[in-house]
Design a protein around this motif. Sequence first.
Motif, PDB file in Angstrom:
ATOM      1  N   PRO A   5      -9.288   7.181   3.033  1.00 25.53           N
ATOM      2  CA  PRO A   5      -9.102   6.239   4.139  1.00 25.53           C
ATOM      3  C   PRO A   5      -8.466   4.924   3.700  1.00 25.53           C
ATOM      4  CG  PRO A   5     -11.414   6.389   3.509  1.00 25.53           C
ATOM      5  CD  PRO A   5     -10.694   7.425   2.723  1.00 25.53           C
ATOM      6  N   THR A   6      -7.964   4.200   4.676  1.00 23.17           N
ATOM      7  CA  THR A   6      -7.324   2.917   4.399  1.00 23.17           C
ATOM      8  C   THR A   6      -8.294   1.954   3.698  1.00 23.17           C
ATOM      9  OG1 THR A   6      -6.155   1.056   5.390  1.00 23.17           O
ATOM     10  CG2 THR A   6      -7.901   2.007   6.723  1.00 23.17           C
ATOM     11  N   GLY A   7      -7.780   1.229   2.723  1.00 24.66           N
ATOM     12  CA  GLY A   7      -8.597   0.218   2.040  1.00 24.66           C
ATOM     13  C   GLY A   7      -9.587   0.766   1.033  1.00 24.66           C
ATOM     14  N   SER A   8      -9.486   2.061   0.720  1.00 24.83           N
ATOM     15  CA  SER A   8     -10.482   2.640  -0.192  1.00 24.83           C
ATOM     16  C   SER A   8     -10.096   2.448  -1.657  1.00 24.83           C
ATOM     17  CB  SER A   8     -10.668   4.134   0.099  1.00 24.83           C
ATOM     18  OG  SER A   8      -9.429   4.800   0.046  1.00 24.83           O
ATOM     19  N   GLY A   9      -8.870   2.005  -1.914  1.00 24.55           N
ATOM     20  CA  GLY A   9      -8.489   1.714  -3.304  1.00 24.55           C
ATOM     21  C   GLY A   9      -7.453   2.666  -3.874  1.00 24.55           C
ATOM     22  N   LYS A  10      -6.690   3.337  -3.019  1.00 25.38           N
ATOM     23  CA  LYS A  10      -5.702   4.306  -3.535  1.00 25.38           C
ATOM     24  C   LYS A  10      -4.642   3.625  -4.395  1.00 25.38           C
ATOM     25  CE  LYS A  10      -4.808   5.873   0.627  1.00 25.38           C
ATOM     26  NZ  LYS A  10      -5.823   5.052   1.340  1.00 25.38           N
ATOM     27  N   SER A  11      -4.252   2.400  -3.991  1.00 21.71           N
ATOM     28  CA  SER A  11      -3.215   1.709  -4.783  1.00 21.71           C
ATOM     29  C   SER A  11      -3.735   1.361  -6.170  1.00 21.71           C
ATOM     30  CB  SER A  11      -2.761   0.418  -4.098  1.00 21.71           C
ATOM     31  OG  SER A  11      -2.479   0.662  -2.769  1.00 21.71           O
ATOM     32  N   GLY A  48     -15.654 -11.907  -7.986  1.00 20.07           N
ATOM     33  CA  GLY A  48     -15.046 -12.358  -9.236  1.00 20.07           C
ATOM     34  C   GLY A  48     -13.564 -12.662  -9.086  1.00 20.07           C
ATOM     35  N   ARG A  49     -12.918 -12.082  -8.066  1.00 14.57           N
ATOM     36  CA  ARG A  49     -11.500 -12.387  -7.843  1.00 14.57           C
ATOM     37  C   ARG A  49     -11.335 -13.712  -7.098  1.00 14.57           C
ATOM     38  NH1 ARG A  49      -9.281  -6.949  -5.139  1.00 14.57           N
ATOM     39  NH2 ARG A  49     -10.099  -5.500  -6.654  1.00 14.57           N
ATOM     40  N   VAL A  50     -12.386 -14.079  -6.359  1.00 14.04           N
ATOM     41  CA  VAL A  50     -12.309 -15.308  -5.560  1.00 14.04           C
ATOM     42  C   VAL A  50     -12.732 -16.503  -6.416  1.00 14.04           C
ATOM     43  CG1 VAL A  50     -13.121 -16.428  -3.433  1.00 14.04           C
ATOM     44  CG2 VAL A  50     -12.867 -13.939  -3.524  1.00 14.04           C
TER      45      VAL A  50
HETATM   46  N1  LIG Z   1     -13.081   0.292  -5.921  1.00 12.16           N
HETATM   47  C1  LIG Z   1     -12.582  -0.916  -5.704  1.00 12.16           C
HETATM   48  N2  LIG Z   1     -12.972  -1.957  -6.466  1.00 12.16           N
HETATM   49  C2  LIG Z   1     -12.471  -3.185  -6.242  1.00 12.16           C
HETATM   50  N3  LIG Z   1     -11.581  -3.479  -5.291  1.00 12.16           N
HETATM   51  C3  LIG Z   1     -11.148  -2.505  -4.523  1.00 12.16           C
HETATM   52  C4  LIG Z   1     -11.622  -1.165  -4.682  1.00 12.16           C
HETATM   53  N4  LIG Z   1     -11.021  -0.403  -3.760  1.00 12.16           N
HETATM   54  C5  LIG Z   1     -10.208  -1.209  -3.061  1.00 12.16           C
HETATM   55  N5  LIG Z   1     -10.287  -2.470  -3.507  1.00 12.16           N
HETATM   56  C6  LIG Z   1      -9.562  -3.624  -2.962  1.00 12.16           C
HETATM   57  O1  LIG Z   1      -9.408  -3.366  -1.575  1.00 12.16           O
HETATM   58  C7  LIG Z   1      -8.073  -3.701  -1.166  1.00 12.16           C
HETATM   59  C8  LIG Z   1      -7.393  -2.466  -0.636  1.00 12.16           C
HETATM   60  O2  LIG Z   1      -7.186  -1.551  -1.692  1.00 12.16           O
HETATM   61  P1  LIG Z   1      -5.909  -0.607  -1.730  1.00 12.16           P
HETATM   62  O3  LIG Z   1      -4.698  -1.328  -1.242  1.00 12.16           O
HETATM   63  O4  LIG Z   1      -5.847   0.016  -3.081  1.00 12.16           O
HETATM   64  O5  LIG Z   1      -6.349   0.466  -0.640  1.00 12.16           O
HETATM   65  P2  LIG Z   1      -5.545   1.719  -0.108  1.00 12.16           P
HETATM   66  O6  LIG Z   1      -6.498   2.855  -0.116  1.00 12.16           O
HETATM   67  O7  LIG Z   1      -4.288   1.867  -0.883  1.00 12.16           O
HETATM   68  O8  LIG Z   1      -5.244   1.295   1.400  1.00 12.16           O
HETATM   69  P3  LIG Z   1      -4.076   1.764   2.418  1.00 12.16           P
HETATM   70  O9  LIG Z   1      -4.312   3.227   2.704  1.00 12.16           O
HETATM   71  O10 LIG Z   1      -4.303   0.919   3.638  1.00 12.16           O
HETATM   72  O11 LIG Z   1      -2.768   1.500   1.754  1.00 12.16           O
HETATM   73  C9  LIG Z   1      -7.381  -4.285  -2.374  1.00 12.16           C
HETATM   74  O12 LIG Z   1      -7.503  -5.694  -2.350  1.00 12.16           O
HETATM   75  C10 LIG Z   1      -8.149  -3.703  -3.523  1.00 12.16           C
HETATM   76  O13 LIG Z   1      -8.050  -4.537  -4.648  1.00 12.16           O
END
Ligand SMILES: Nc1ncnc2c1ncn2[C@@H]1O[C@H](COP(=O)(O)OP(=O)(O)OP(=O)(O)O)[C@@H](O)[C@H]1O
Length: 485
Positions: free
Chosen positions: A200-206, A375-377
């Motif tokens: 899902p979106t925002g789960s950390g794939k990037s 920790g990032r903030v």
């Molecule tokens: N496991 C994690 N630990 C720390 N930060 C995380 C983690 N997962 C996601 N984040 C943070 O959440 C934000 C979204 O992460 P990311 O862009 O990797 O999601 P995504 O799955 O690629 O989303 P999208 O599908 O919308 O592109 C970023 O700021 C990222 O640093």
Amino acid sequence: MKKLTPEQRHFFQQIAELAFVNPFSVEREQADCALLAISPGSLPLAERSAKIQARLAEQLMQLQPLADFRIASFTGKVRETMEFAWLFYQFHEFQTAFAEFIERQQQAGDTAINLPCATELLRRFAAAGFDERASAKYIALFYQLHRGFHFINSSVSGQSPAIIELRMRLWNNIFTFNPHWYLDYLCGRMEEFSTLLLGPTGSGKSLVARAIGCSGFIPFDVSKQRFLESFTRSFQAINLAQFPESLLEAELFGHKKGAFTGAIENHEGLFARCSAHGAVFIDEIGDIDIPTQVKLLNVIQDRVFSPVGSHEKMRFSGRVISATNRDISALRQQGLFRDDLYYRLCSDVIVVPGLQQRLAQEPDELGKLIGGLLGRVIAQPEQRLIKRIEDRIRATVPTGYHWPGNVRELEQCIRQICLTGTYSMSQAAVASQPSGFELEQQEISAQQLQQRYCRFLYQKHGSYETVARITGLDRRTAKKYIMAG
Ligand SMILES: Nc1ncnc2c1ncn2[C@@H]1O[C@H](COP(=O)(O)OP(=O)(O)OP(=O)(O)O)[C@@H](O)[C@H]1O
């Protein structure tokens, strides 16, 4: 020839096997604990490694002073065992040196810097009887193993079973499930192995993509005492949803000056920027149209492309990592995503778990994530602040809340709590309950309403394009509104 006692042989065999076990796996913990005769769960990996290293040094020195170690002193199967045991020892001896080097290379950016411990490493390899080719290969492998561990560990934190599994899968994605195969046949030849990240979106794939991309094999140049390139160059990312369709091709393949109106300079596209040892990351792959899918397929298949407005043939040799938060099977069934492209992207399909699943499996993950994100903030947040934020979240957010924006939403939630003391789930909640219950409770601006509606539509359809079509907004605005949620 050196003769080993049965006990010594057994010990070194255990070490040689350990060298090939995924460090994020349960098997690794079991093997460490068996060797140290301790119970699982009693020591973290770093402490177990330090103890094993001390035992290994002791055992090696019982055979001869470490400086006198020669592989040629052993024959047959024992020789291979002793070779890996010695490599295992040297790998851990230079752990701090490589950790510092990774940090320095990160700061130096795209120019490859010299490896400070190279002279000493090469001296030890030569003294032990490794030829220059083997020494270069093992130094490159040491570096890759250290990067793999560093990037996986720092990008994927948490102890829920889904996250533990994810770390393991990522290690295998880089070094394969059988490191013997990797060492003998695949090391430095992984470009045909693609990775598709779902979740899902925002789960950390990037983040996950970056961990893979920065952990590729980079050959070591013995004469220059440096690796052929900086790992910061070896990961090139593009978010396809950022670009209007008219510019997509130029972003992927580059363009020549004058190729179209507005092309005032030559432009290097994604594939040209990617080095031979690198990886491209194509984010939001589920959002591209069929003609662009065909073009992508051709590059990935033939490894050749031409910038827009040029007949020049350029070669692409990197790995391909792609990601989407959309239901790729549904897209394929609907004919919106080509099967042939899918089969080029899917050597390894890895699902990144959503936050709701992680918290359901391991409630303590919330505190750990807050610590990391905070920790990032602010640098080095105090434990008490982390606990206070966690308590506020638990008091405000209902158990089982589905966190539609996942970790990205949690990041915003933490900021909101720091600023206002509470978290309003309004935007996210409206996404799944557009019944107006929120609207009855507060007055909101037209823009907020649009944002919420876009988010609701996105949850339903999973496509920025569809949201843009339904609302009449352009795609970038629709995406901006969805992200703002
Ligand atoms: N496991 C994690 N630990 C720390 N930060 C995380 C983690 N997962 C996601 N984040 C943070 O959440 C934000 C979204 O992460 P990311 O862009 O990797 O999601 P995504 O799955 O690629 O989303 P999208 O599908 O919308 O592109 C970023 O700021 C990222 O640093």
